[in-house]
Scaffold this motif. Structure first.
Motif, short mmCIF file in Angstrom:
data_model
loop_
_atom_site.label_atom_id
_atom_site.label_comp_id
_atom_site.label_asym_id
_atom_site.label_seq_id
_atom_site.Cartn_x
_atom_site.Cartn_y
_atom_site.Cartn_z
N TYR A 172 8.56 5.12 8.99
CA TYR A 172 9.04 5.24 10.31
C TYR A 172 8.63 4.17 11.21
O TYR A 172 9.22 4.03 12.00
CB TYR A 172 8.71 6.57 10.70
N GLU A 173 7.25 3.96 11.23
CA GLU A 173 6.53 2.95 12.03
C GLU A 173 7.11 1.54 11.90
O GLU A 173 7.51 0.89 12.96
CB GLU A 173 4.87 2.92 11.73
N THR A 230 1.04 -1.23 -0.03
CA THR A 230 -0.08 0.09 0.06
C THR A 230 0.72 1.41 -0.17
O THR A 230 0.54 2.32 0.40
CB THR A 230 -1.13 0.02 0.99
N ALA A 231 2.16 0.85 -0.44
CA ALA A 231 2.93 2.40 -0.67
C ALA A 231 2.26 3.33 -1.80
O ALA A 231 2.39 4.69 -1.52
CB ALA A 231 4.18 1.92 -1.08
N TYR A 235 -3.72 4.46 -0.80
CA TYR A 235 -3.20 4.51 0.61
C TYR A 235 -2.04 5.34 0.98
O TYR A 235 -2.11 6.08 1.94
CB TYR A 235 -2.86 3.14 1.14
N HIS A 236 -1.04 5.14 0.11
CA HIS A 236 0.21 5.98 0.40
C HIS A 236 0.73 5.76 1.65
O HIS A 236 1.13 6.82 2.15
CB HIS A 236 0.05 7.38 -0.01
N ASP A 237 0.85 4.43 2.08
CA ASP A 237 1.17 4.21 3.49
C ASP A 237 1.55 2.81 3.59
O ASP A 237 0.62 2.14 3.47
CB ASP A 237 0.19 4.90 4.45
N LEU A 238 2.77 2.65 4.02
CA LEU A 238 3.16 0.97 4.05
C LEU A 238 2.25 0.25 5.17
O LEU A 238 2.18 -0.83 4.89
CB LEU A 238 4.49 0.86 4.30
N SER A 239 2.30 1.04 6.20
CA SER A 239 1.45 0.35 7.31
C SER A 239 0.09 -0.40 7.09
O SER A 239 -0.03 -1.30 7.64
CB SER A 239 1.40 1.18 8.71
N GLU A 240 -0.62 0.02 6.15
CA GLU A 240 -1.98 -0.67 5.77
C GLU A 240 -1.75 -1.86 5.36
O GLU A 240 -2.29 -2.86 5.88
CB GLU A 240 -2.97 0.26 4.75
N PRO A 267 5.80 7.56 3.56
CA PRO A 267 4.80 7.26 4.71
C PRO A 267 4.67 5.86 5.15
O PRO A 267 4.46 4.78 4.32
CB PRO A 267 3.40 7.72 3.96
N GLY A 268 4.67 5.59 6.57
CA GLY A 268 4.78 4.44 7.17
C GLY A 268 6.04 3.72 7.16
O GLY A 268 6.10 2.54 8.18
#
Length: 584
Positions: free
Chosen positions: A252-253, A44-45, A49-54, A249-250
């Protein structure tokens, strides 16, 4: 009851790619570390979504369903460390290749010395060199300044000067870098990795240390004759991590739950290959290849020394670089067993470029994808030719002696049959002498490389217990002869007492079935000076081979493979090769 001599820490390995995100679980079973299972979800990079965490969250959810292990708490957060009731995990490691390659400008003195070494350094990670600045480029200071400002690079790598060598010239090249950082908004300033003459690091720090994110590393070219990338690779990995923290995004988490140890898959592959090269025959190297959407990775190791190459331009579908638009349709058509128009081939490639997760819908699309995999390996090997020659290889495509060759990538693991995966590797890599093809069927080798940093015992033991698939033993004698000439004789002795004699003729492919759980002793005698790696041309000997998915493949087609210009003959040759491996 077996006694465990390992510290019983469970480990979750996250592998976040351009197309897929995988979560793999390892724990102690019967006193040894084992691979327990994986969960997979779309990455989901990118949009929407533009966020790895999803994608990570979904992969962990599917891992829970697969293994029955509770990993997420009531708030859907990962449980770290593990609880007394067995839920959660003790450790997390991660490998990340998602996201666009780093945009890099290389600054150095001479194109064939410092810039060459800087390019070699950058080829160990996911990077795209935008521009090179050097003493001979005839650019003015204003031109260099404009170039850097317009490039909007993530990273500037500065090389040049042997140890105790050039000082003034290096500082002169840094002038444009410093001015560009000064004129850029603080949030848009690139990271600067200095890998030149270390005796002037204080001068470099004083000149540009306050203007950007400066990382001082060891000199990658301490003398004109010696290139040393090892120390700089660690600092480049650190810079990569910091840049991803800022721009992806994501990330860092993911990095935080991995205790700040997120690495690239290539870094993990090199670590595993280096480790195996110490354990296997010291006279042979170990190779790992990963044909991914974002990049093709080739890692090689020999006696504890290692090298790795990352080639985003040769990924199966790198949407950022739009690399498939540069593929030679003529080169790709060579590996198709039937006629297809350039327009049809281009349409399939553009679809793959736009939708990297798309699967082949018919025989034609599958053939194009397998042909593309061959090309990506061949192109990547060409870029690695100098480094592989240092490991004992001849002029490419003659590879050095290798044992084993470990391969990964969905194009291989999701091929309709193992014979297609094996033939892709045989044609793309053209291995020589005697080796074993091993398939990373669960996509965990890079993760094991990440795990080796925190738990080396796990990395070794998890690889031992059927985690990797023994695809085939390969015998490929080196030499030249007329087609049809007998170049190898073999006596086969099976475990059940059966014996057999076989002659192998030049220009053909053979398969000897040998199921898992069985072994075979072969007494090999090469003829006409052919070399099996047993002491020189014409020298044979005995070798014991273990059962595998395809058994034993004897490849006497020659190295390099013949170039068949006539399309009909070539297509017939390709169809015959796959028919042999499928035992048709």
């Amino acid at each position: 009851m077996p006694v465990s001599f390992v510290k019983a820490d469970s480990l979750l390995a996250l592998d976040i790619g351009t197309v897929n995100t995988r979560a793999s679980l390892f724990d102690v079973v019967d006193a040894r570390y084992r691979y327990l299972g994986s969960g997979e979800a779309p990455s989901t990079a990118n949009a929407p979504y533009h966020d790895l965490s999803e994608g990570v969250h979904r992969a962990i959810e599917r891992l829970q369903q697969t293994t029955g292990r509770v990993l997420l708490d009531e708030d859907a957060k990962l449980i770290v460390p593990a609880r007394q009731d067995g839920s959660g995990v003790d450790l997390v490691v991660s490998t990340v290749s998602a996201g666009a390659p780093l945009k890099v400008i290389v600054v150095g003195l001479l194109t064939d010395i410092s810039l060459e070494s800087a390019s070699n350094l950058l080829s160990t990670t996911y990077a795209h060199i935008l521009e090179q600045i050097h003493l001979g480029d005839r650019r003015t200071l204003q031109d260099r300044l404009n170039l850097i400002l317009q490039a909007n690079a993530d990273l500037i790598v500065v090389a040049g000067g042997t140890e105790g060598g050039a000082e003034r010239a290096v500082m002169q090249m840094l002038e444009a870098v410093g001015l560009a950082c000064l004129l850029s908004h603080e949030e848009r300033r690139p990271y600067i990795l200095y890998v030149g003459n270390s005796t002037i690091q204080d001068q470099v720090k004083n000149a540009i240390g306050s203007l950007g994110n400066l990382v001082l590393s060891s000199n990658i070219r301490p003398t004109l004759e010696i290139e040393n990338l090892e120390g700089a690779k660690l600092d480049l990995m650190s810079a990569y991590r910091q840049i991803r923290n800022t721009h992806l995004p994501g990330f860092y988490e993911v990095d935080q739950i991995s205790n700040g140890g997120a690495i690239t898959p290539a870094f993990g592959w090199e670590r595993v290959v280096r480790m195996l090269s110490k354990a296997y025959d010291q006279r042979k190297g170990v190779m790992g290849v990963d044909i991914g959407a974002a990049a093709t990775i080739i890692a090689a190791g020999l006696g504890g020394n290692s090298t790795v190459g990352v080639f985003p331009q040769f990924g199966l579908a790198n949407p950022t670089l739009r690399n498939l638009e540069q593929i030679s349709i003529t080169d790709l058509s060579y590996w198709l067993p039937f006629d297809l128009s350039p327009k049809d081939i281009t349409n399939v490639l553009l679809t793959k470029q736009t939708y990297p997760a798309s699967l082949p819908m018919n025989e034609e699309e599958l053939a194009i994808e397998l042909a593309l995999g061959r090309l990506m390996l061949q192109y990547s090997l060409r870029e690695m030719r100098k480094r592989l020659k240092d490991f004992g290889g001849g002029e490419l495509p003659i590879l050095p002696p290798l044992e084993p060759i470990i391969a990964a990538g969905s194009i291989l693991t999701r091929a309709p049959c193992w014979s297609q995966a094996a033939l892709l590797l045989l044609d793309g890599l053209q291995p020589t002498r005697i080796t074993t093809l091993v398939l990373d069927q669960h996509h965990i080798v890079a993760s094991l490389g990440a795990a080796a940093a925190v738990n080396p015992v796990l990395a070794v033991q998890a690889m031992d217990f059927g985690t990797l698939l023994n695809l085939a033993s390969v015998i490929a004698p080196l030499g030249q002869a007329r087609p049809g000439t007998v170049v190898l004789k073999a006596k086969l002795a099976y475990e059940d007492g059966r014996q057999e004699k076989i002659e192998f003729r030049y220009g053909s492919l053979y398969r000897i079935p040998l199921p898992f759980g069985q072994s075979l002793q072969m007494h090999l005698q090469p003829l006409h000076g052919f070399d099996l790696g047993m002491g020189g041309g014409g020298i044979g000997g005995k070798v014991r081979l273990a059962g595998s998915a395809l058994g034993v493949i004897v490849d006497t087609r020659g190295r390099p493979l013949p170039r068949i210009r006539d399309a009909r003959r070539r297509q017939e040759w390709l169809r015959k090769n796959i028919a042999v491996l499928e035992n048709r």
